[in-house]
Design a protein around this motif. Structure first.
Motif, short mmCIF file in Angstrom:
data_model
loop_
_atom_site.label_atom_id
_atom_site.label_comp_id
_atom_site.label_asym_id
_atom_site.label_seq_id
_atom_site.Cartn_x
_atom_site.Cartn_y
_atom_site.Cartn_z
N ASP A 90 0.81 -1.22 0.00
CA ASP A 90 0.00 0.00 0.00
C ASP A 90 0.85 1.27 0.00
O ASP A 90 0.56 2.21 -0.72
N ALA A 91 1.88 1.29 0.82
CA ALA A 91 2.74 2.47 0.87
C ALA A 91 3.47 2.59 -0.46
O ALA A 91 4.16 1.68 -0.89
N HIS A 92 3.30 3.68 -1.13
CA HIS A 92 3.95 3.95 -2.42
C HIS A 92 3.55 2.94 -3.49
O HIS A 92 4.36 2.57 -4.34
N ALA A 93 2.31 2.47 -3.48
CA ALA A 93 1.87 1.45 -4.44
C ALA A 93 1.99 1.91 -5.89
O ALA A 93 2.13 1.08 -6.78
N ASN A 94 1.93 3.21 -6.12
CA ASN A 94 2.01 3.71 -7.49
C ASN A 94 3.43 4.07 -7.90
O ASN A 94 3.65 4.50 -9.02
N GLN A 95 4.40 3.94 -6.99
CA GLN A 95 5.79 4.28 -7.30
C GLN A 95 6.61 3.01 -7.44
O GLN A 95 6.75 2.23 -6.50
N LEU A 96 7.14 2.82 -8.63
CA LEU A 96 7.90 1.63 -8.96
C LEU A 96 9.26 2.02 -9.52
O LEU A 96 9.45 3.17 -9.94
N TYR A 123 10.47 -3.21 -9.86
CA TYR A 123 10.45 -3.42 -8.42
C TYR A 123 9.49 -2.44 -7.75
O TYR A 123 9.49 -1.25 -8.11
N PRO A 124 8.73 -2.89 -6.77
CA PRO A 124 8.08 -1.91 -5.89
C PRO A 124 9.20 -1.13 -5.19
O PRO A 124 10.29 -1.68 -4.95
N ARG A 125 8.95 0.12 -4.87
CA ARG A 125 10.00 0.96 -4.28
C ARG A 125 10.64 0.30 -3.06
O ARG A 125 11.86 0.29 -2.91
N SER A 126 9.86 -0.30 -2.18
CA SER A 126 10.40 -0.90 -0.95
C SER A 126 11.36 -2.05 -1.26
O SER A 126 12.40 -2.19 -0.62
N ALA A 127 11.05 -2.88 -2.26
CA ALA A 127 11.93 -3.98 -2.63
C ALA A 127 13.20 -3.44 -3.29
O ALA A 127 14.31 -3.95 -3.07
N TRP A 128 13.06 -2.40 -4.12
CA TRP A 128 14.21 -1.81 -4.78
C TRP A 128 15.19 -1.21 -3.78
O TRP A 128 16.41 -1.33 -3.92
N GLU A 129 14.68 -0.57 -2.74
CA GLU A 129 15.55 0.07 -1.76
C GLU A 129 16.49 -0.95 -1.10
O GLU A 129 17.64 -0.64 -0.81
N VAL A 130 16.02 -2.17 -0.90
CA VAL A 130 16.86 -3.24 -0.33
C VAL A 130 17.99 -3.58 -1.30
O VAL A 130 19.17 -3.68 -0.91
N ILE A 131 17.66 -3.76 -2.58
CA ILE A 131 18.66 -4.09 -3.61
C ILE A 131 19.65 -2.94 -3.77
O ILE A 131 20.87 -3.14 -3.79
N GLN A 132 19.13 -1.74 -3.89
CA GLN A 132 19.99 -0.57 -4.09
C GLN A 132 20.96 -0.40 -2.93
O GLN A 132 22.14 -0.09 -3.14
N ALA A 133 20.51 -0.61 -1.71
CA ALA A 133 21.39 -0.48 -0.55
C ALA A 133 22.55 -1.48 -0.64
O ALA A 133 23.70 -1.13 -0.32
N ARG A 134 22.27 -2.68 -1.07
CA ARG A 134 23.33 -3.70 -1.18
C ARG A 134 24.34 -3.31 -2.26
O ARG A 134 25.55 -3.48 -2.08
N VAL A 135 23.84 -2.81 -3.38
CA VAL A 135 24.74 -2.45 -4.49
C VAL A 135 25.56 -1.22 -4.15
O VAL A 135 26.77 -1.18 -4.39
N THR A 136 24.94 -0.21 -3.58
CA THR A 136 25.68 1.02 -3.28
C THR A 136 26.62 0.86 -2.09
O THR A 136 27.52 1.66 -1.91
N ALA A 137 26.43 -0.19 -1.28
CA ALA A 137 27.32 -0.44 -0.15
C ALA A 137 28.65 -1.06 -0.57
O ALA A 137 29.58 -1.12 0.22
#
Length: 161
Positions: A31-37, A50-64
């Motif tokens: 529901d949170a940010h359902a329209n933002q992908l 990716y839903p934004r929440s799932a992408w943030e997990v991936i992005q954090a791993r890559v940028t770390a």
């Protein structure tokens, strides 16, 4: 957070390169940010949504990853290039940028494949080329990755006596 994006959906792109997200996929978005992908190039010739929440997990791993390591920088550069934030309009439609459509070979039709935390967008012909055709090979992979044995990656440890 557990997502359950599943199924295969045949879709059409409109002349402007927009795609309507299937209702079942849209309903499975958090529901949170359902329209933002977030749309990225896949590791195979497809796009990944990716839903934004799932992408943030991936992005954090890559940028770390250590930016002073050449191999990591090359991976980051190639993985993060072209990352595009997309927003669904009031009918659940979003624009696929031209460079992304060309990368995935998407012209008029697409198949959306739900893979749990993400969806892949494929040209129907290319998608078929990447599917396992041999039932025996598929069975071996199922046994390797899904069978509940101590050797299965991620399987719970069996109790010891």
């Amino acid at each position: 957070m557990s997502l359950s994006l599943t199924g295969e959906y045949d879709c059409k792109l409109d002349p402007k390169g927009r795609l309507v997200l299937p209702a079942k996929v849209k309903a499975a978005l958090p529901d949170a940010h359902a329209n933002q992908l977030v749309l990225v190039r896949g590791l195979e010739p497809c796009l990944v949504l990716y839903p934004r929440s799932a992408w943030e997990v991936i992005q954090a791993r890559v940028t770390a990853l250590d930016e002073f390591n050449e191999e990591y920088r090359q991976f980051q550069r190639n993985f993060l290039r072209g990352v595009t934030e997309v927003e669904l309009d009031n009918i659940g439609r979003f624009l696929l940028p031209g460079s992304m459509r060309r990368y995935a070979g998407l012209e008029k039709e697409a198949i959306i494949v739900g893979l749990g935390n993400r969806c892949e967008l494929w040209d129907p012909t290319r998608y078929d080329d990447y599917l396992i055709k041999d039932p025996g090979e598929f069975s071996k992979l199922a046994q390797k990755f899904v069978s509940l044995s101590p050797d299965t990656p991620g399987s719970p440890a069996l109790p010891t006596r």
